[in-house]
Design an enzyme around this catalytic site. Structure first.
Site, mmCIF file in Angstrom:
data_model
loop_
_atom_site.group_PDB
_atom_site.id
_atom_site.type_symbol
_atom_site.label_atom_id
_atom_site.label_comp_id
_atom_site.label_asym_id
_atom_site.label_seq_id
_atom_site.Cartn_x
_atom_site.Cartn_y
_atom_site.Cartn_z
ATOM 1 N N TYR A 18 -4.106 40.552 1.218
ATOM 2 C CA TYR A 18 -2.751 39.835 1.593
ATOM 3 C C TYR A 18 -2.025 41.137 2.238
ATOM 4 O O TYR A 18 -1.471 41.842 1.775
ATOM 5 C CB TYR A 18 -2.049 39.348 0.786
ATOM 6 C CG TYR A 18 -0.671 38.464 1.057
ATOM 7 C CD1 TYR A 18 -0.736 37.669 1.905
ATOM 8 C CD2 TYR A 18 0.497 38.880 0.526
ATOM 9 C CE1 TYR A 18 0.471 36.920 2.266
ATOM 10 C CE2 TYR A 18 1.722 38.333 0.616
ATOM 11 C CZ TYR A 18 1.670 37.383 1.620
ATOM 12 O OH TYR A 18 2.637 36.564 2.057
ATOM 13 N N TYR A 172 0.507 29.103 -7.144
ATOM 14 C CA TYR A 172 0.562 30.432 -7.548
ATOM 15 C C TYR A 172 2.231 30.515 -7.794
ATOM 16 O O TYR A 172 2.322 31.103 -8.953
ATOM 17 C CB TYR A 172 0.079 31.094 -6.272
ATOM 18 C CG TYR A 172 0.410 32.801 -6.527
ATOM 19 C CD1 TYR A 172 -0.313 33.506 -6.951
ATOM 20 C CD2 TYR A 172 1.686 33.173 -5.945
ATOM 21 C CE1 TYR A 172 -0.199 34.810 -7.300
ATOM 22 C CE2 TYR A 172 1.952 34.527 -6.538
ATOM 23 C CZ TYR A 172 1.314 35.319 -6.821
ATOM 24 O OH TYR A 172 1.342 36.717 -6.976
ATOM 25 N N HIS A 173 2.966 30.161 -6.943
ATOM 26 C CA HIS A 173 4.300 30.695 -7.139
ATOM 27 C C HIS A 173 4.908 29.741 -8.479
ATOM 28 O O HIS A 173 6.000 30.208 -8.773
ATOM 29 C CB HIS A 173 5.114 30.440 -5.976
ATOM 30 C CG HIS A 173 4.923 31.347 -4.724
ATOM 31 N ND1 HIS A 173 3.989 31.037 -3.984
ATOM 32 C CD2 HIS A 173 4.959 32.654 -4.663
ATOM 33 C CE1 HIS A 173 3.656 31.982 -3.144
ATOM 34 N NE2 HIS A 173 4.416 33.043 -3.654
ATOM 35 N N LYS A 541 22.426 35.252 -3.586
ATOM 36 C CA LYS A 541 21.052 35.879 -2.961
ATOM 37 C C LYS A 541 21.195 35.967 -1.192
ATOM 38 O O LYS A 541 21.010 34.651 -0.500
ATOM 39 C CB LYS A 541 19.921 34.508 -2.968
ATOM 40 C CG LYS A 541 19.673 34.324 -4.734
ATOM 41 C CD LYS A 541 18.559 35.327 -4.844
ATOM 42 C CE LYS A 541 17.090 35.230 -4.019
ATOM 43 N NZ LYS A 541 16.445 36.591 -4.282
ATOM 44 N N ASP A 545 15.519 35.969 1.433
ATOM 45 C CA ASP A 545 14.558 36.181 0.266
ATOM 46 C C ASP A 545 14.677 34.834 -0.825
ATOM 47 O O ASP A 545 15.723 34.717 -1.220
ATOM 48 C CB ASP A 545 14.942 37.474 -0.764
ATOM 49 C CG ASP A 545 14.237 37.405 -2.069
ATOM 50 O OD1 ASP A 545 13.088 37.012 -2.030
ATOM 51 O OD2 ASP A 545 14.728 38.280 -3.065
ATOM 52 N N HIS A 547 12.764 34.297 -3.593
ATOM 53 C CA HIS A 547 12.329 34.301 -4.943
ATOM 54 C C HIS A 547 13.487 34.701 -5.784
ATOM 55 O O HIS A 547 14.207 35.629 -6.046
ATOM 56 C CB HIS A 547 11.469 35.880 -5.046
ATOM 57 C CG HIS A 547 10.018 36.164 -4.947
ATOM 58 N ND1 HIS A 547 9.632 36.610 -3.588
ATOM 59 C CD2 HIS A 547 9.089 35.114 -5.184
ATOM 60 C CE1 HIS A 547 8.487 36.406 -3.436
ATOM 61 N NE2 HIS A 547 7.887 35.535 -4.521
#
Length: 673
Positions: A18, A172-173, A541, A545, A547
């Site tokens: 990646y 995945y996340h 935040k 981003d 996350h």
């Protein structure tokens, strides 16, 4: 006859890294070097402005350009990204979701310019918007229009690019956001059902070709360090997928019903403390998805050992590629049939996962499906709760992480002796160069054609036509990423996903004698000293981003410690954060940034607080922040910096109380536990 008896091995999985950073030119050089080292597929990382549909000169893109991936602003960037790489012979995975249609259109046009047969193109666009609402945060449009974009892409590729995987349903996340194996399976399968139902209902694909749609649906999963559990999870995935596609969609060909997946092993589980331990974690996680032939990944990409420290260097990525190559070419892994077939232990665990995941899928369907469960906040709240429970187990020592909460003594690490050279840094001037190139592109293009293409796109979006055709014309006309996205925003609107914080249950007890009880007492005493009912914490935040896991866990624990928490979710400008801090009269501002944009955005917040007459509000920062940057942030006025090695959330909340007391010139306060 087994592969060993035939005297040959099974074909290895696709080996990817990646990668992408700084600019199309720099990323192209990296790709060509990786391919020369034996990498067999490309996996493109796009930067956050590209993922979220902003041009690099937008205010929200500040500090984010080229940080976590490559900026692709228009057709010229895509040309340079794949210069001297023959796309007809390549298998390319593009990690892109909200803007997936746009990036596929750019990719197709570049392939056409190379003289490639578009029907021969192979690869994957991730294109799973549900997990963006739940965990990664690069969504743009509301659920309904987002599902339409996905549906139109699937319908288009089945006819025009039949070897392409138009969606990579991504659990995945979800695991990184706290999902248990049961939740990971159930939420991914519920997303697949929502997508397939929408394609079927659109009427764009005749029923006799629906098997072709199912055959091009792929999955992208996370492999954590719990080796047996992860392998069983993959076997359960395959069993449930086979049943759903047969019973719900009537797909008769077993080849069409095959569960096809790629994997990135767990990056968020990599530790900043004793980072050399990450190599054995990566190897174990890779084995979970390669050792079992009946549930083997079709493509694997491994993180680098130092991703918890910052951006990996080419050498670090090479190390991860070599891990794959040693397993595939030196070991006898590919010479045997499934070595777990017939194991009563494995079968029992798989049965348990299938039963529990099926029950959760049914529960979501009763709510109206995945999209309804997103909009109600149910899925997000469940993930926040699961993550909070896991963090509590780590803090209590029930779940052990070597080098973090046990076996913490260590010899000096030669790999990180010079932290400034242990990671790659992006040139701070890179963003300005990308913006200048964007301005030059706009100046050179045929403006009338670009505006006509955007008008046609908006007209199609307001109607019911497939959006892929107008998007391809936008690509050819020189439209930019931000312009394509804003045209659709004008029609579809934008979406702010539920944060899940309000509905998360208490994960850590505050009973007498516990660490949280002591922090609650300290917070209550400080509030009393300041003459307020509760201390108020703004969790912000800034930038792009998405996350948000760490921010959400801080918000939940602060709430449980007696704070009033203001958390408005992701993607805020420094101006918005400071306005909220002043309006809410908060006692502390906590900023969470994992993308590397802290050097730009945090000083901006500090400056705006001073301009707003609130210079004494302490600001704390958390994220993946190199040591030198942490020093610079503290020198700029940040009260405290927390990185992944600071895993004790209750201790962090206690430190926030201490910083509030210091900022308000109150004496230090020790409240006995």
């Amino acid at each position: 006859m087994t592969p060993r008896e035939r005297g040959r091995k099974d074909r290895p999985w696709l080996m990817r890294t990646y990668a992408g950073h700084s600019s199309a030119e720099a990323s192209n050089e990296l790709y060509r070097r990786n391919l020369a080292k034996g990498q067999t597929g490309l996996s493109v990382a796009f930067d956050l402005p590209t993922q979220t549909g902003y041009d690099p000169d937008h205010i929200l893109a500040r500090g984010e350009v080229g940080r976590v991936g490559v900026p692709v602003c228009h057709l010229g960037d895509m040309r340079r990204l794949f210069q001297d790489i023959p796309l007809e012979r390549m298998n390319t995975s593009m990690t892109i979701n909200a803007t997936a249609m746009w990036l596929l259109a750019l990719y197709q046009v570049v392939a056409e310019e190379q003289g490639a047969d578009v029907a021969a193109l192979q690869g994957t666009t991730q294109n799973d918007i549900v997990k963006e609402y739940l965990s990664r945060g690069t969504h743009v449009f509301p659920p309904g229009p987002s599902l339409r974009l996905t549906t139109d892409m699937i319908a288009y590729t089945v006819g025009a690019i039949p070897k392409w995987n138009p969606i990579n349903i991504c659990s995945y996340h979800l695991q990184e956001a706290g999902a248990t194996p049961v939740q990971e399976i159930a939420y991914a399968m519920s997303t697949a059902i929502a997508v397939l139902d929408a394609v079927r209902a659109s009427g764009q694909v005749p029923q006799e070709r629906f098997g072709d749609v199912v055959a091009r649906i792929s999955f992208f999963v996370n492999a954590g360090v719990r080796f047996i559990e992860e392998m069983c999870k993959m076997r359960a995935f395959g069993r449930i997928w086979d049943r759903i596609t047969l019973e719900r969609y009537g797909v008769q060909d077993p080849k069409h019903r095959r569960f096809r997946y790629g994997v990135q092993v767990n990056s968020l589980g990599l530790t900043e403390a004793q980072p050399e331990n990450n190599i054995q974690r990566i190897v174990l996680e890779m084995l979970a998805v390669t050792l079992s032939k009946d549930a083997r990944a079709r493509a694997v990409q491994l993180p680098a050992w130092n991703e918890a420290l910052g951006l990996p260097r080419p050498w670090d990525q090479q190390w991860s590629l070599r891990i794959q190559q040693v397993l595939a070419h030196e070991s006898d892994l590919l010479e045997y049939d499934d070595i777990f077939a017939g194991s009563h232990v494995i079968e029992a665990e798989v049965d348990t996962l299938v039963e529990a995941a099926t029950a959760e899928i049914d529960r979501i369907q009763e709510m109206g499906g995945a999209m309804a469960a997103v909009e109600s906040g149910y899925l997000k709240a469940q993930l926040v709760a699961s993550h909070a429970e896991r963090r509590a187990r780590i803090e209590a020592g029930e779940e052990k992480i070597v080098g973090v909460n046990c076996y913490e003594s260590t010899e000096p690490n030669p790999l990180t002796a010079d932290l400034d050279t242990a990671i790659m840094t992006v040139d701070p001037e890179n963003e300005a160069r990308v913006v200048r190139a964007l301005v030059a592109w706009r100046d050179r293009r045929e403006e009338g054609r670009a505006q006509d293409a955007l008008a046609a796109l908006k007209k199609a979006a307001a109607g019911s036509d497939n959006l892929m055709g107008p998007t391809l014309e936008c690509a050819r006309a020189g439209v930019t990423t931000g312009e394509w996205s804003w045209a659709l925003r004008d029609v579809f609107g934008e979406f702010r996903a539920p944060t899940g914080v309000g509905g998360a249950p208490v994960a850590v007890a505050a009973e007498a004698g516990t660490p949280l009880a002591a922090v609650r007492a300290k917070a209550a005493a400080t509030a009393a000293d300041l003459g307020v009912g509760k201390l108020r914490l703004l969790v912000g935040k800034p930038g792009l981003d998405g996350h948000s896991n760490g921010a959400e866990q801080i918000a939940v624990r602060a709430r449980d410690a007696g704070f009033e928490v203001i958390y408005q979710g992701i993607r805020l400008t420094p101006e918005q954060i400071v306005s909220a801090a002043v309006a809410e009269d908060v006692h502390c501002v906590g900023l969470s940034i994992l993308s590397g944009s802290h050097a730009e955005l945090v000083p901006d917040v500090l400056a705006r607080l001073r301009e707003a007459g609130a210079p004494d509000i302490p600001v704390i920062v958390g994220g993946i922040i190199p040591a030198a940057d942490a020093v610079a942030l503290r020198e700029a006025g940040v009260a405290a910096v927390f990185t992944p090695k600071d895993f004790g959330i209750t201790e962090i909340i206690g430190r926030i109380v201490d910083e509030i007391r210091t900022a308000n010139r109150l004496d230090p306060l020790e409240v006995p536990a």
